[in-house]
Design a protein around this motif. Sequence first.
Motif, PDB file in Angstrom:
ATOM      1  N   ARG A 143       0.821  -1.215   0.000  1.00  0.00           N
ATOM      2  CA  ARG A 143       0.000   0.000   0.000  1.00  0.00           C
ATOM      3  C   ARG A 143       0.859   1.272   0.000  1.00  0.00           C
ATOM      4  O   ARG A 143       0.367   2.336  -0.358  1.00  0.00           O
ATOM      5  CB  ARG A 143      -0.917   0.026   1.214  1.00  0.00           C
ATOM      6  N   PHE A 144       2.115   1.158   0.417  1.00  0.00           N
ATOM      7  CA  PHE A 144       2.956   2.346   0.610  1.00  0.00           C
ATOM      8  C   PHE A 144       4.087   2.480  -0.404  1.00  0.00           C
ATOM      9  O   PHE A 144       4.469   3.600  -0.751  1.00  0.00           O
ATOM     10  CB  PHE A 144       3.531   2.346   2.035  1.00  0.00           C
ATOM     11  N   LEU A 145       4.614   1.370  -0.881  1.00  0.00           N
ATOM     12  CA  LEU A 145       5.750   1.438  -1.813  1.00  0.00           C
ATOM     13  C   LEU A 145       5.473   2.237  -3.082  1.00  0.00           C
ATOM     14  O   LEU A 145       6.379   2.928  -3.567  1.00  0.00           O
ATOM     15  CB  LEU A 145       6.250   0.025  -2.151  1.00  0.00           C
ATOM     16  N   PRO A 146       4.254   2.193  -3.636  1.00  0.00           N
ATOM     17  CA  PRO A 146       4.005   2.998  -4.844  1.00  0.00           C
ATOM     18  C   PRO A 146       4.264   4.497  -4.641  1.00  0.00           C
ATOM     19  O   PRO A 146       4.580   5.207  -5.591  1.00  0.00           O
ATOM     20  CB  PRO A 146       2.533   2.728  -5.166  1.00  0.00           C
ATOM     21  N   TYR A 147       4.149   4.976  -3.418  1.00  0.00           N
ATOM     22  CA  TYR A 147       4.380   6.398  -3.151  1.00  0.00           C
ATOM     23  C   TYR A 147       5.849   6.797  -3.287  1.00  0.00           C
ATOM     24  O   TYR A 147       6.150   7.987  -3.390  1.00  0.00           O
ATOM     25  CB  TYR A 147       3.865   6.786  -1.767  1.00  0.00           C
ATOM     26  N   LYS A 148       6.753   5.816  -3.308  1.00  0.00           N
ATOM     27  CA  LYS A 148       8.171   6.148  -3.512  1.00  0.00           C
ATOM     28  C   LYS A 148       8.387   6.819  -4.858  1.00  0.00           C
ATOM     29  O   LYS A 148       9.254   7.665  -5.002  1.00  0.00           O
ATOM     30  CB  LYS A 148       9.048   4.906  -3.394  1.00  0.00           C
ATOM     31  N   SER A 149       7.571   6.447  -5.841  1.00  0.00           N
ATOM     32  CA  SER A 149       7.702   7.058  -7.165  1.00  0.00           C
ATOM     33  C   SER A 149       6.841   8.317  -7.305  1.00  0.00           C
ATOM     34  O   SER A 149       6.808   8.930  -8.363  1.00  0.00           O
ATOM     35  CB  SER A 149       7.345   6.050  -8.260  1.00  0.00           C
ATOM     36  N   GLU A 150       6.125   8.678  -6.235  1.00  0.00           N
ATOM     37  CA  GLU A 150       5.295   9.887  -6.218  1.00  0.00           C
ATOM     38  C   GLU A 150       5.626  10.711  -4.970  1.00  0.00           C
ATOM     39  O   GLU A 150       4.792  10.859  -4.073  1.00  0.00           O
ATOM     40  CB  GLU A 150       3.815   9.523  -6.201  1.00  0.00           C
ATOM     41  N   PRO A 151       6.847  11.254  -4.900  1.00  0.00           N
ATOM     42  CA  PRO A 151       7.266  11.938  -3.664  1.00  0.00           C
ATOM     43  C   PRO A 151       6.384  13.123  -3.272  1.00  0.00           C
ATOM     44  O   PRO A 151       6.198  13.363  -2.071  1.00  0.00           O
ATOM     45  CB  PRO A 151       8.697  12.375  -3.956  1.00  0.00           C
ATOM     46  N   GLU A 152       5.806  13.830  -4.233  1.00  0.00           N
ATOM     47  CA  GLU A 152       4.936  14.959  -3.902  1.00  0.00           C
ATOM     48  C   GLU A 152       3.673  14.465  -3.189  1.00  0.00           C
ATOM     49  O   GLU A 152       3.214  15.071  -2.220  1.00  0.00           O
ATOM     50  CB  GLU A 152       4.542  15.761  -5.153  1.00  0.00           C
ATOM     51  N   LYS A 153       3.121  13.355  -3.680  1.00  0.00           N
ATOM     52  CA  LYS A 153       1.922  12.789  -3.060  1.00  0.00           C
ATOM     53  C   LYS A 153       2.254  12.258  -1.660  1.00  0.00           C
ATOM     54  O   LYS A 153       1.488  12.461  -0.719  1.00  0.00           O
ATOM     55  CB  LYS A 153       1.345  11.680  -3.936  1.00  0.00           C
ATOM     56  N   LEU A 154       3.409  11.604  -1.527  1.00  0.00           N
ATOM     57  CA  LEU A 154       3.820  11.095  -0.219  1.00  0.00           C
ATOM     58  C   LEU A 154       4.018  12.250   0.758  1.00  0.00           C
ATOM     59  O   LEU A 154       3.591  12.166   1.915  1.00  0.00           O
ATOM     60  CB  LEU A 154       5.104  10.260  -0.341  1.00  0.00           C
TER      61      LEU A 154
END
Length: 124
Positions: free
Chosen positions: A35-46
């Motif tokens: 659920r969290f790893l995809p946010y590594k490629s979306e740093p602004e969203k994280l």
Amino acid sequence: MSTTLFEKLGGREGISNIVNDTVENHMNNTAVNARFLPYKSEPEKLDKIKKHTIDFFSMGSGGSANYTGRDMETAHKGMNISPGEYMHTIDDIFAALDKNSIDEAAKKEVLYILWSLKGMIIAK
């Protein structure tokens, strides 16, 4: 005069450290990291999610933050989070609290808050 949970957690800086450590724990926890790893490629969203989380816990623990994010049910709608996943996230939060030397009394207050939110998060 009693100390607020916000103060016990180290104010905004302390809560920021706890949130950053918790997210790192989630990224390394195989029970929830999908659920969290995809946010590594979306740093602004994280970063936005982290800011909302910091504001949410700051405001909810007695700080002066202004949480402008969605309510818990809306934020977690469609995620279908299982009770087991929720318990893993609590474990990750408590590991972050330990890393940041938060005392037992404050941890009990955090657990109370997390437990009160579970019905708004699990299986939504």
